[in-house]
Design a protein around this motif. Structure first.
Motif, PDB file in Angstrom:
ATOM      1  N   ASN A 127       0.835  -1.193   0.000  1.00 44.87           N
ATOM      2  CA  ASN A 127       0.000   0.000   0.000  1.00 44.87           C
ATOM      3  C   ASN A 127       0.873   1.247   0.000  1.00 44.87           C
ATOM      4  N   LEU A 128       0.241   2.371  -0.195  1.00 46.23           N
ATOM      5  CA  LEU A 128       0.944   3.644  -0.300  1.00 46.23           C
ATOM      6  C   LEU A 128       1.744   3.951   0.960  1.00 46.23           C
TER       7      LEU A 128
ATOM      8  N   SER B  77       6.791   4.839   3.718  1.00 43.04           N
ATOM      9  CA  SER B  77       7.601   4.531   4.891  1.00 43.04           C
ATOM     10  C   SER B  77       8.921   3.896   4.484  1.00 43.04           C
ATOM     11  N   ASN B  78       8.858   2.971   3.545  1.00 37.42           N
ATOM     12  CA  ASN B  78      10.069   2.303   3.067  1.00 37.42           C
ATOM     13  C   ASN B  78      10.995   3.279   2.357  1.00 37.42           C
ATOM     14  N   ILE B  79      10.440   4.106   1.486  1.00 37.14           N
ATOM     15  CA  ILE B  79      11.250   5.094   0.762  1.00 37.14           C
ATOM     16  C   ILE B  79      11.928   6.043   1.743  1.00 37.14           C
ATOM     17  N   LEU B  80      11.156   6.548   2.710  1.00 38.28           N
ATOM     18  CA  LEU B  80      11.707   7.523   3.651  1.00 38.28           C
ATOM     19  C   LEU B  80      12.771   6.912   4.566  1.00 38.28           C
TER      20      LEU B  80
ATOM     21  N   THR C 197      14.671   4.245   4.048  1.00 37.32           N
ATOM     22  CA  THR C 197      15.857   3.917   3.244  1.00 37.32           C
ATOM     23  C   THR C 197      16.605   5.194   2.865  1.00 37.32           C
ATOM     24  N   ALA C 198      15.868   6.204   2.415  1.00 39.16           N
ATOM     25  CA  ALA C 198      16.488   7.468   1.989  1.00 39.16           C
ATOM     26  C   ALA C 198      17.197   8.146   3.147  1.00 39.16           C
ATOM     27  N   ARG C 199      16.554   8.183   4.298  1.00 38.84           N
ATOM     28  CA  ARG C 199      17.162   8.872   5.433  1.00 38.84           C
ATOM     29  C   ARG C 199      18.469   8.225   5.854  1.00 38.84           C
ATOM     30  N   GLN C 200      18.508   6.917   5.880  1.00 41.49           N
ATOM     31  CA  GLN C 200      19.745   6.235   6.264  1.00 41.49           C
ATOM     32  C   GLN C 200      20.828   6.436   5.197  1.00 41.49           C
TER      33      GLN C 200
END
Length: 137
Positions: free
Chosen positions: A17-18, A23-26, A28-31
């Motif tokens: 779901n969206l 959540s996954n994008i954020l 991963t991106a933040r790390q």
């Protein structure tokens, strides 16, 4: 050399779901961004992502290639890069903006009835980035 790289893309519908995708994008991106001195902002609405990334050109080019190959993104449109003296989003490894009202007003003033970053010209992209920078979450 520091640059600002901005792009828009369409979210590809999948089994997830969206909220799970965001959540996954954020996370991963933040790390990743923290490890590579990348800063930026992400906005999502109406099936479309807009992301602005700031960092060293070589690192951002490699990251952009990963984004192009990410199955969550389609119809990726890259805007002209901007050279920077220093990053504007340095407080955030990846800021997420969810103020739909201010964004909707911005696009309405441009004569667009919904969030359509692919319709922005270069000046409007920079105005939009400035708005995203000012919005407090």
């Amino acid at each position: 050399m520091l640059i600002r790289l901005c792009y828009a893309s369409t979210r590809v519908e999948r089994e997830t779901n969206l909220l799970e995708d965001l959540s996954n994008i954020l996370s991963t991106a933040r790390q990743f961004n923290q490890e590579h001195q990348i800063y930026g902002v992400l906005y999502y609405a109406e099936g479309t992502f807009f992301q602005c990334l700031e960092g060293h050109k070589t690192v951002l080019e490699a990251l952009y290639e990963r984004i192009l190959n990410d199955p969550r993104h389609a119809n990726v449109q890259r805007f002209s890069d901007q050279f920077l003296e220093q990053p504007c989003f340095s407080k955030w490894s990846m800021k997420y903006v969810n103020d739909f009202t201010k964004i909707s007003r911005f696009f309405a003033k441009l004569g667009l009835d919904k969030f359509q970053p692919d319709q922005l010209d270069e000046r409007q992209v920079q105005d939009f980035v400035s708005l995203l920078l000012k919005i407090k979450n």
